[in-house]
Enzyme design. Structure first.
Site, mmCIF file in Angstrom:
data_model
loop_
_atom_site.group_PDB
_atom_site.id
_atom_site.type_symbol
_atom_site.label_atom_id
_atom_site.label_comp_id
_atom_site.label_asym_id
_atom_site.label_seq_id
_atom_site.Cartn_x
_atom_site.Cartn_y
_atom_site.Cartn_z
ATOM 1 N N LYS A 124 83.650 -29.665 -28.900
ATOM 2 C CA LYS A 124 83.754 -31.015 -29.489
ATOM 3 C C LYS A 124 85.030 -31.054 -30.299
ATOM 4 O O LYS A 124 85.537 -30.018 -30.721
ATOM 5 C CB LYS A 124 82.556 -31.286 -30.407
ATOM 6 C CG LYS A 124 82.232 -32.738 -30.574
ATOM 7 C CD LYS A 124 81.456 -33.260 -29.376
ATOM 8 C CE LYS A 124 81.008 -34.679 -29.575
ATOM 9 N NZ LYS A 124 79.973 -35.047 -28.589
HETATM 10 P P1 NAD Z 1 80.571 -45.885 -30.575
HETATM 11 O O1 NAD Z 1 81.748 -45.682 -31.431
HETATM 12 O O2 NAD Z 1 80.716 -46.580 -29.277
HETATM 13 O O3 NAD Z 1 79.424 -46.635 -31.397
HETATM 14 C C1 NAD Z 1 78.968 -46.204 -32.654
HETATM 15 C C2 NAD Z 1 78.099 -47.288 -33.217
HETATM 16 O O4 NAD Z 1 77.493 -46.809 -34.422
HETATM 17 C C3 NAD Z 1 78.863 -48.565 -33.581
HETATM 18 O O5 NAD Z 1 78.090 -49.700 -33.210
HETATM 19 C C4 NAD Z 1 78.970 -48.484 -35.088
HETATM 20 O O6 NAD Z 1 79.080 -49.755 -35.715
HETATM 21 C C5 NAD Z 1 77.647 -47.821 -35.399
HETATM 22 N N1 NAD Z 1 77.590 -47.276 -36.734
HETATM 23 C C6 NAD Z 1 78.502 -46.569 -37.402
HETATM 24 N N2 NAD Z 1 78.092 -46.367 -38.649
HETATM 25 C C7 NAD Z 1 76.886 -46.939 -38.758
HETATM 26 C C8 NAD Z 1 75.955 -47.091 -39.807
HETATM 27 N N3 NAD Z 1 76.234 -46.643 -41.012
HETATM 28 N N4 NAD Z 1 74.782 -47.727 -39.574
HETATM 29 C C9 NAD Z 1 74.528 -48.220 -38.355
HETATM 30 N N5 NAD Z 1 75.378 -48.141 -37.343
HETATM 31 C C10 NAD Z 1 76.542 -47.500 -37.543
HETATM 32 O O7 NAD Z 1 79.946 -44.414 -30.364
HETATM 33 P P2 NAD Z 1 78.964 -43.925 -29.214
HETATM 34 O O8 NAD Z 1 79.782 -43.313 -28.140
HETATM 35 O O9 NAD Z 1 77.989 -44.998 -28.897
HETATM 36 O O10 NAD Z 1 78.232 -42.707 -29.942
HETATM 37 C C11 NAD Z 1 77.094 -42.917 -30.768
HETATM 38 C C12 NAD Z 1 76.340 -41.614 -30.889
HETATM 39 O O11 NAD Z 1 75.974 -41.147 -29.587
HETATM 40 C C13 NAD Z 1 77.117 -40.456 -31.513
HETATM 41 O O12 NAD Z 1 76.220 -39.628 -32.211
HETATM 42 C C14 NAD Z 1 77.648 -39.710 -30.310
HETATM 43 O O13 NAD Z 1 77.965 -38.365 -30.592
HETATM 44 C C15 NAD Z 1 76.455 -39.826 -29.390
HETATM 45 N N6 NAD Z 1 76.733 -39.615 -27.981
HETATM 46 C C16 NAD Z 1 77.666 -40.365 -27.336
HETATM 47 C C17 NAD Z 1 77.898 -40.152 -25.989
HETATM 48 C C18 NAD Z 1 78.858 -41.000 -25.193
HETATM 49 O O14 NAD Z 1 78.901 -40.840 -23.975
HETATM 50 N N7 NAD Z 1 79.604 -41.901 -25.800
HETATM 51 C C19 NAD Z 1 77.191 -39.143 -25.305
HETATM 52 C C20 NAD Z 1 76.221 -38.408 -25.996
HETATM 53 C C21 NAD Z 1 76.005 -38.659 -27.330
#
Ligand code: NAD
Length: 439
Positions: A124
């Site tokens: 990561k």
């Molecule tokens: P992203 O940046 O697309 O979205 C993140 C979201 O979280 C946004 O809507 C943001 O406003 C919100 N957020 C941030 N702070 C917040 C808070 N204090 N309260 C509520 N919402 C809040 O990111 P993503 O890719 O959707 O990733 C989200 C999670 O999923 C992370 O933990 C990431 O590691 C995990 N993840 C992502 C992927 C992927 O393919 N993108 C794969 C596996 C896991």
């Protein structure tokens, strides 16, 4: 000009999440690992290897801002383990990115790939920055300079980044282009698989954008089958409305389930009659990818969101959201962890005591890395798969992994997170025992 959402997808969404900094995310990983390793009586020598990361790269690099100033940035890449295949894992652009968090996220990636049985290790990375403070041009320069600073520490057969919080397909395209620009012309065509989550035209896979949310929904379907629970008419709440949260919400709609409350960094909204996820995506796309002010729901506070009675809760934002402080508030049947590490060990214990089921992150959100693997394979073989093929293969892999975790939980009479760890540790232990340790 600041980066507009139309230009760069969701990089404008920046958090102010009140995570419990006293609880180190890496401590959580260690506690989870120790519990499973004790239960499965993991070989002591293999335990020593898996308890540590392999490489930790920290780079400080200068970037010229639009006004001519030079700003220094700190970027990270932690490679936890590559016994099963090349290091693999996302890049995060966020003010809270630091070495401890990246270590934890890299370690989870190792377990995830092992559980779903794909030939990848865990890594990561990210840059400590608030992307909303930079213009699109500046973000491009920061991304390119970071890629250059990482140099040979990433590579298509060595370590393959992907999108994570605040990083998008566009950012992957810049990484790809920068990486290829440093190669000899003879090698360039063989290296498009240096990143996954790319735009389709640049070698991305159909279905990768929605893959993590799709995987979350496939695991919820399995949970519903196991419990004899009808998803039609079921209610759900979502924390985080970015890639994972918004896709999960939209795909749950296809089951006839009802989104009744949702939160992002800008606030939370609720409507007991249901919020249409597609309409909310449409609204957010015109509002810097933020949901605040959505006219067809009432604003609520963060505590109210977590207290909302529903069948399913999908945390899809950041780590340490369900803790000793917040877990007592939850009134749901199941937590499906779209985010990485949203529940700390105290939160886990409280949810168990309350009889709330848990689909743990390293299983629940593995759809992203599974389809990243499919993208990587398509690039290597110069193939382009249809969406149906991607979805069908994703379904097969994640359902098989779900079954392994369920059976392991039964066998060891343990919780699902520990069971998921046991599946991963068992796989890795066998590989290390077969190969031995050099020299
Ligand atoms: P992203 O940046 O697309 O979205 C993140 C979201 O979280 C946004 O809507 C943001 O406003 C919100 N957020 C941030 N702070 C917040 C808070 N204090 N309260 C509520 N919402 C809040 O990111 P993503 O890719 O959707 O990733 C989200 C999670 O999923 C992370 O933990 C990431 O590691 C995990 N993840 C992502 C992927 C992927 O393919 N993108 C794969 C596996 C896991």
């Amino acid at each position: 000009m600041k980066a507009s959402p139309a230009d760069i997808d969701r990089t404008a969404a920046v958090e102010e999440i009140p995570t419990r900094k006293s609880e180190s995310v890496y401590d959580n990983v260690t506690r989870q690992f120790d519990k499973a390793a004790d239960m499965v009586k993991l070989d002591e020598n293999i335990r020593k290897i898996l308890a540590m990361t392999t490489n930790e790269i920290i780079v400080h690099f200068p970037v010229r801002m639009d006004d001519g100033r030079i700003e220094m940035f700190t970027g990270y890449r932690v490679q936890h383990n590559n016994a099963l295949g090349p290091f693999k894992g996302g890049l995060r652009f966020h003010p809270a990115v630091e070495i401890d968090e990246v270590r934890a996220l890299a370690t989870w990636m190792t377990w995830k790939s092992a559980i779903v049985n794909i030939p990848f290790g865990g890594a990561k990375g990210g840059i400590q920055l608030d992307p909303s403070k930079y213009t699109l041009k500046e973000l491009e320069h920061i991304t390119r300079r970071f890629t250059f600073a990482l140099g040979d520490n990433i590579g298509p057969e060595y370590d393959i980044p992907a999108p994570d919080v605040n990083t998008t397909a566009q950012i992957m395209a810049w990484i790809l282009d920068t990486y290829l620009s440093t190669m000899s012309p003879h090698e360039r065509q063989r290296c498009t698989h240096v990143v996954t989550g790319k735009p389709i035209e640049s070698g991305g896979s159909l279905g990768r954008d929605k893959a993590t949310g799709q995987g979350v929904v496939f695991t919820i379907e399995e949970w519903a089958k196991d419990r004899g629970f009808d998803l039609r008419g079921a209610t759900y709440t979502v924390q985080g409305f970015g890639n994972v949260g918004s896709w999960t919400a939209r795909l749950m709609k296809e089951h006839g389930s009802k989104l009744i409350a949702v939160e992002d960094v800008s606030g939370a909204v609720a409507n007991p009659d249901g919020i249409d996820p597609d309409e909310l995506v449409d609204y957010a796309s015109k509002n810097k990818w933020l949901i605040s002010g959505y006219p067809k729901a009432e604003p609520i506070d963060r505590k109210t969101l977590l207290q909302t009675e529903a069948d399913i809760f999908v945390p899809a934002a950041l780590e340490n959201q369900i803790t000793a402080d917040t877990a007592p508030w939850l009134k749901v049947k199941v937590v499906a962890e779209g985010a990485n590490g949203p529940t700390d060990p105290d939160g886990d214990r409280i949810l168990r005591e309350k009889g709330i089921d848990m689909i743990p992150d390293i299983l629940c959100n593995a759809g992203g890395v599974i389809v990243s693997y499919f993208e990587w394979l398509q690039n290597k073989r110069s193939e382009f798969w249809e969406l149906e093929e991607v979805d069908c293969k994703l379904h097969k892999k994640i359902v098989a992994a779900y079954g392994r975790v369920r059976d392991t939980a039964k066998k060891y009479k343990t919780d699902w997170r520990t069971a998921a760890y046991i599946v991963a540790l068992d796989h890795l232990e066998r590989v290390y025992k077969e190969r031995g340790i050099f020299p």
